[in-house]
Motif scaffolding. Structure first.
Motif, mmCIF file in Angstrom:
data_model
loop_
_atom_site.group_PDB
_atom_site.id
_atom_site.type_symbol
_atom_site.label_atom_id
_atom_site.label_comp_id
_atom_site.label_asym_id
_atom_site.label_seq_id
_atom_site.Cartn_x
_atom_site.Cartn_y
_atom_site.Cartn_z
ATOM 1 N N LEU A 63 3.061 -3.693 2.831
ATOM 2 C CA LEU A 63 4.049 -4.539 1.915
ATOM 3 C C LEU A 63 3.327 -4.781 0.960
ATOM 4 O O LEU A 63 1.843 -5.444 1.549
ATOM 5 C CB LEU A 63 4.751 -5.851 2.987
ATOM 6 C CG LEU A 63 5.309 -6.965 2.104
ATOM 7 C CD1 LEU A 63 6.460 -7.311 2.619
ATOM 8 C CD2 LEU A 63 4.004 -8.258 1.684
ATOM 9 N N THR A 64 3.581 -5.111 -0.465
ATOM 10 C CA THR A 64 3.216 -5.967 -1.547
ATOM 11 C C THR A 64 4.559 -6.380 -2.429
ATOM 12 O O THR A 64 5.465 -5.891 -1.578
ATOM 13 C CB THR A 64 2.598 -4.565 -2.792
ATOM 14 O OG1 THR A 64 4.067 -3.686 -3.104
ATOM 15 C CG2 THR A 64 1.458 -3.910 -1.968
ATOM 16 N N ASP A 65 4.008 -7.193 -3.632
ATOM 17 C CA ASP A 65 5.363 -8.219 -3.720
ATOM 18 C C ASP A 65 6.586 -7.574 -4.624
ATOM 19 O O ASP A 65 7.121 -7.825 -4.194
ATOM 20 C CB ASP A 65 4.454 -8.770 -5.188
ATOM 21 C CG ASP A 65 3.846 -10.192 -3.985
ATOM 22 O OD1 ASP A 65 3.446 -10.307 -3.023
ATOM 23 O OD2 ASP A 65 2.594 -10.484 -5.205
ATOM 24 N N ILE A 66 5.465 -5.421 -4.101
ATOM 25 C CA ILE A 66 6.745 -5.446 -5.368
ATOM 26 C C ILE A 66 7.668 -3.698 -4.992
ATOM 27 O O ILE A 66 9.154 -4.402 -4.076
ATOM 28 C CB ILE A 66 6.400 -4.341 -6.785
ATOM 29 C CG1 ILE A 66 5.809 -5.618 -7.799
ATOM 30 C CG2 ILE A 66 7.295 -3.606 -7.460
ATOM 31 C CD1 ILE A 66 5.042 -4.643 -8.668
ATOM 32 N N TRP A 67 7.125 -3.508 -4.092
ATOM 33 C CA TRP A 67 8.066 -2.405 -2.995
ATOM 34 C C TRP A 67 7.355 -3.057 -0.873
ATOM 35 O O TRP A 67 6.594 -3.276 -0.372
ATOM 36 C CB TRP A 67 6.932 -1.131 -3.181
ATOM 37 C CG TRP A 67 6.973 -0.503 -4.231
ATOM 38 C CD1 TRP A 67 6.921 -0.952 -5.632
ATOM 39 C CD2 TRP A 67 8.484 -0.397 -5.454
ATOM 40 N NE1 TRP A 67 6.382 -0.151 -6.533
ATOM 41 C CE2 TRP A 67 8.170 -0.462 -6.728
ATOM 42 C CE3 TRP A 67 9.396 -0.521 -4.340
ATOM 43 C CZ2 TRP A 67 9.070 -0.040 -7.566
ATOM 44 C CZ3 TRP A 67 11.035 -0.019 -5.932
ATOM 45 C CH2 TRP A 67 10.103 0.332 -7.029
ATOM 46 N N GLN A 82 -4.258 1.560 6.514
ATOM 47 C CA GLN A 82 -2.737 0.612 5.882
ATOM 48 C C GLN A 82 -3.095 -0.726 5.198
ATOM 49 O O GLN A 82 -4.356 -1.173 6.148
ATOM 50 C CB GLN A 82 -2.482 -0.017 7.578
ATOM 51 C CG GLN A 82 -0.665 -0.429 7.360
ATOM 52 C CD GLN A 82 -0.964 -1.936 6.433
ATOM 53 O OE1 GLN A 82 -0.319 -2.264 6.348
ATOM 54 N NE2 GLN A 82 -2.078 -2.764 7.192
ATOM 55 N N PHE A 83 -2.646 -0.775 3.940
ATOM 56 C CA PHE A 83 -2.388 -1.953 3.521
ATOM 57 C C PHE A 83 -0.787 -3.141 3.210
ATOM 58 O O PHE A 83 0.105 -2.585 3.051
ATOM 59 C CB PHE A 83 -3.382 -1.824 2.105
ATOM 60 C CG PHE A 83 -3.567 -2.944 1.166
ATOM 61 C CD1 PHE A 83 -4.096 -4.086 1.121
ATOM 62 C CD2 PHE A 83 -2.117 -3.174 0.067
ATOM 63 C CE1 PHE A 83 -4.720 -4.604 0.250
ATOM 64 C CE2 PHE A 83 -2.058 -4.248 -0.843
ATOM 65 C CZ PHE A 83 -3.555 -5.499 -0.229
ATOM 66 N N ARG A 84 -1.484 -3.974 3.796
ATOM 67 C CA ARG A 84 -0.526 -5.301 3.698
ATOM 68 C C ARG A 84 -1.101 -6.721 2.299
ATOM 69 O O ARG A 84 -1.818 -7.230 2.607
ATOM 70 C CB ARG A 84 0.170 -5.868 4.657
ATOM 71 C CG ARG A 84 1.547 -6.739 4.741
ATOM 72 C CD ARG A 84 2.037 -7.020 6.108
ATOM 73 N NE ARG A 84 2.980 -8.462 6.158
ATOM 74 C CZ ARG A 84 4.400 -7.956 6.206
ATOM 75 N NH1 ARG A 84 4.933 -7.094 6.231
ATOM 76 N NH2 ARG A 84 4.956 -9.339 6.561
ATOM 77 N N GLY A 85 0.063 -6.399 1.271
ATOM 78 C CA GLY A 85 -1.105 -7.676 1.367
ATOM 79 C C GLY A 85 -0.448 -8.155 -1.032
ATOM 80 O O GLY A 85 1.041 -7.876 -0.133
ATOM 81 N N PHE A 86 -1.025 -8.496 -1.680
ATOM 82 C CA PHE A 86 -0.072 -8.892 -2.551
ATOM 83 C C PHE A 86 0.031 -8.348 -4.192
ATOM 84 O O PHE A 86 1.578 -7.749 -4.426
ATOM 85 C CB PHE A 86 -0.458 -9.615 -3.288
ATOM 86 C CG PHE A 86 -0.726 -11.665 -2.456
ATOM 87 C CD1 PHE A 86 0.576 -12.300 -2.214
ATOM 88 C CD2 PHE A 86 -1.685 -11.685 -1.322
ATOM 89 C CE1 PHE A 86 0.624 -13.273 -1.124
ATOM 90 C CE2 PHE A 86 -1.488 -12.804 -0.295
ATOM 91 C CZ PHE A 86 -0.584 -13.700 -0.636
#
Length: 333
Positions: free
Chosen positions: A127-131, A103-107
């Motif tokens: 979560l990323t900055d786009i989606w 799992q990745f949550r970042g920018f």
């Protein structure tokens, strides 16, 4: 069909696949409430990479992994380099050799895309900055629980229309056949490329899309949805955003304009609806404001489903993890 796949953005899956995951999440929620074991990922190891802070996403992935029989391992910004001393691609290869899922949550969206392409294991975008795809599954799961279906419902997102939540709600609604309105100032509306993706999906699903700055657009809404006015990494923009977005505050007057007594309120949280946070106290000291994107009376009203929505992060994330890593028999959808 799902086995071995990643969820990096909403358009990675078809309408039928998203619908299946939502229904599967509802089923897993029922199993959880009945205390029926469902350890589809027994013996698996899951890496939880967090470049951005989190409450719901970290808690949901951790409990979901445990419920499914897997072992979750938290790795924060001090544990993983994210391109500082080691490239994201090199990190992906190392983690992919040790873990069964990531799992990745970042920018940056490119980081989660690289993790997926180089690790060789399923990667899930927290979560990323786009989606924000895992939030979408929880949101439309919540709408289905309340109304029995999400198709042809009218969802109005109010506030900062060019953040990841607005992007995801716009595109996911278009995929699923939900009528979606983005209500935001002209300079805070979704980027043209995001609108183009949604328009293409809406042609297939029959979803009606409206992008406007006119608050009269809330008339007939079944769902009023908002998010914080300043996203992570933009904390220096509070003054500018407050000035632009105060006319779009979700309050009793805005709800009256819906002319729908059954309209519900949703928010992905956290929400600035009172003075019980240091951030809001600092804003209050400077501006005198006690509430931002939503008033406290609406946040705590009977039509607010924000905590049901928050709980559903767990069940929807569990559905994604199990479907993509659990070797389940899933009829073609």
């Amino acid at each position: 069909m799902f086995q071995g796949r990643s969820l990096l953005k909403e358009i990675d899956f078809t309408q039928a696949e998203l619908a299946y995951l939502i229904d599967f999440a509802i089923h897993l929620k029922s199993l959880k409430k009945q205390r029926i074991p469902h350890q589809y990922l027994a013996g698996k190891n899951i890496a939880l990479l967090f470049e951005k802070t989190s409450t719901r996403t970290r808690a949901a992935f951790t409990v979901a992994a445990n419920d499914l029989g897997a072992h979750p391992e938290f790795l924060g910004p001090n544990d993983v380099q994210f391109g500082k001393k080691e490239s994201t691609a090199d990190t992906a290869k190392v983690l992919g050799s040790m873990f069964d899922g990531i799992q990745f949550r970042g920018f940056k969206q490119t980081d989660v895309e690289i993790l997926a392409s180089e690790s060789g294991v399923p990667v899930w975008n927290g979560l990323t900055d786009i989606w924000h795809p895992t939030q979408m599954l929880a949101d439309f799961m919540t709408i289905k629980e309340i109304f029995g279906d999400y198709r042809d419902k009218n969802l109005v997102y109010v506030g900062d229309g060019r953040n990841n939540m607005a992007n995801s709600l716009l595109v996911t609604s278009a995929i699923l056949g939900v009528n979606i309105t983005i209500l935001a100032p002209n300079d805070l509306q979704p980027a043209p490329e995001i609108q183009a993706i949604a328009t293409k999906k809406a042609i297939k699903s029959g979803s009606q899309i409206t992008i406007t700055d006119d608050t009269a657009a809330v008339k007939g809404a079944d769902v009023i949805y908002t998010d914080v006015w300043v996203s992570m990494g933009e904390e220096d923009q509070y003054d500018e955003r407050i000035e632009k977005l105060m006319p779009y505050q979700v309050n009793a007057a805005l709800f009256e304009k819906t002319e729908n007594p059954n309209c519900i309120f949703m928010h992905c949280l956290p929400a600035f609806h009172d003075l019980e946070t240091t951030t809001m106290q600092a804003i209050h000291a400077k501006s005198g404001l006690t509430e931002l994107e939503v008033t406290n009376d609406i946040f705590n009203a009977p039509q607010s489903v924000v905590f049901q929505e928050a709980e559903n992060r767990l069940h929807s994330i569990k559905a994604v993890m199990a479907a993509t890593l659990g070797h389940l028999f899933i009829p073609k959808v």
